[in-house]
Structure formats: structure tokens, C-alpha cells
Enzyme design. Sequence first.
Site, PDB file in Angstrom:
ATOM      1  CE  LYS A  85       8.659   1.818  -2.741  1.00  0.00           C
ATOM      2  NZ  LYS A  85       8.235   2.979  -3.529  1.00  0.00           N
TER       3      LYS A  85
HETATM    4  O1  G3P Z   1       6.874   4.140  -6.032  1.00  0.00           O
HETATM    5  C1  G3P Z   1       7.212   3.589  -7.150  1.00  0.00           C
HETATM    6  C2  G3P Z   1       6.317   3.483  -8.362  1.00  0.00           C
HETATM    7  O2  G3P Z   1       4.985   3.687  -7.935  1.00  0.00           O
HETATM    8  C3  G3P Z   1       6.908   4.588  -9.224  1.00  0.00           C
HETATM    9  O3  G3P Z   1       5.900   4.699 -10.477  1.00  0.00           O
HETATM   10  O4  G3P Z   1       5.082   6.102 -12.633  1.00  0.00           O
HETATM   11  O5  G3P Z   1       7.636   6.165 -11.771  1.00  0.00           O
HETATM   12  O6  G3P Z   1       6.632   4.081 -12.934  1.00  0.00           O
HETATM   13  P1  G3P Z   1       6.492   5.168 -11.809  1.00  0.00           P
END
Ligand code: G3P
Length: 214
Positions: A85
Amino acid sequence: MKFFIDSANMQEIRAAAAFGIVDGVTTNPSLVSKEGNQEGFEDLIKEICDVVGGPVSAEVLSTEYSLMVSEGKKLAEINENVVVKLPMTEDGIKATRILSDDGINVNVTLIFSPSQALVAAKAGAAYVSPFVGRLDDVSSSGMDLVLDICEIYGHYAYETKILVASVRHPMHIAEAARMGADVATFPYKVFTQLFKHPLTDIGLERFIKDWGKT
Ligand code: G3P
């Protein structure tokens, strides 16, 4: 549509995998840090790969492209299912090109605009991760971004898969599926919410009650 679990918590990952409908896992530095597992990061990724026989995203921490490449190569050596990633930066895109040309799958993360998704696809990314919830948080439509990317990719022969991330509720997933996005990644809590409907519970309760009447 593929379901990925967005977590670095082994208990959650095992619990979700037990349903037999989880296709992969995504992690990020915040999720790993939440589990207090920075030191054992590589072992954690190995363990996740052993539990889920599908793509597992592991994020690099370097921000300079040559360091991203060496860190990415090291992560890719952990397991053939590791997806490196990388953030959507100039260095991230240079590193995406190099790693992709080397046969390593890359997930370009922190995508907030259609042009960023286009650039990532041109660099050979295996996945792009539009962050829908974080766009919604700032009064912009996350799902409109997914729709734009689906439309753009539909015009060309890119092999880049659309991985809808920063998912906050089941409607994000249903909408992403309606639009034809390839993957949605979501926390364990949202995974369990996918199963629920109050009418299902009421209906089951009634069936059992009625059966008992005879
Ligand atoms: O893994 C990346 C993403 O899904 C993070 O989500 O909830 O931290 O905006 P969030």
C-alpha cells in the site's frame, strides 16, 4: 464484489474469516498502531495471510520513492498475497510504477479525486482506494467519487481494481456494489451490520412462535 476486512485485529479478522465470505484484508499504520503492534508488523501481516487466503494490504511508512520501493519489496517477500500500500503522492506514484513493473501488486491509498485515481491506474496500480467516509466527513460525496472512477475506468482497459475504503455503514457497500466497484473494505463492525434487518428478526421470531402453536 469482493469483501475485505479493514482491520489489524487478529480476533476480528479470524471472526470475519470464519463466515467464508471474506476475500482479503486491508491494514494501515493507524490500525496497526491501534493494536500496539508496530514492532511485530511483519509477523502480523504473515499471520493475516495465513488466516485469509487472499490479498492483504500492508502500507509502507517511507515517503521517499526509493525507500518506498525497498520497503515495499521487503513487505512483498512476506507472502505472495501481500499487496503493497502506497500513498497517492508523487513519490508514491513513482514507486507504484517501479513495484508494478517488478510484478508486485500495489494499492494506491488516500484517493480523494478522479484525477488521482487516473494517475494511479496509469502507474499500474493493482488497486485504488477512494476514501468515501472521509469525503463525506467534509461535506463532499464519497460515493460520487466512486461513480466517477467507475465511469473513467470503464472507458479504458486499465486492470486497476476499485477498492472502496473508509466505509462507515452498509449503504456505502450496497451503493459501491450498485456502481460496480470491485472491492469494498470495511471494519468488522460494519461487516456484522451487513447481516442485520429488524424485519428478519421479527419474521424469525414469528415463525418460531407460530410453529410452537400447533
Ligand atoms: O484503510 C483505509 C481506510 O479504510 C480508513 O478508513 O475510517 O479511517 O477513514 P477511516
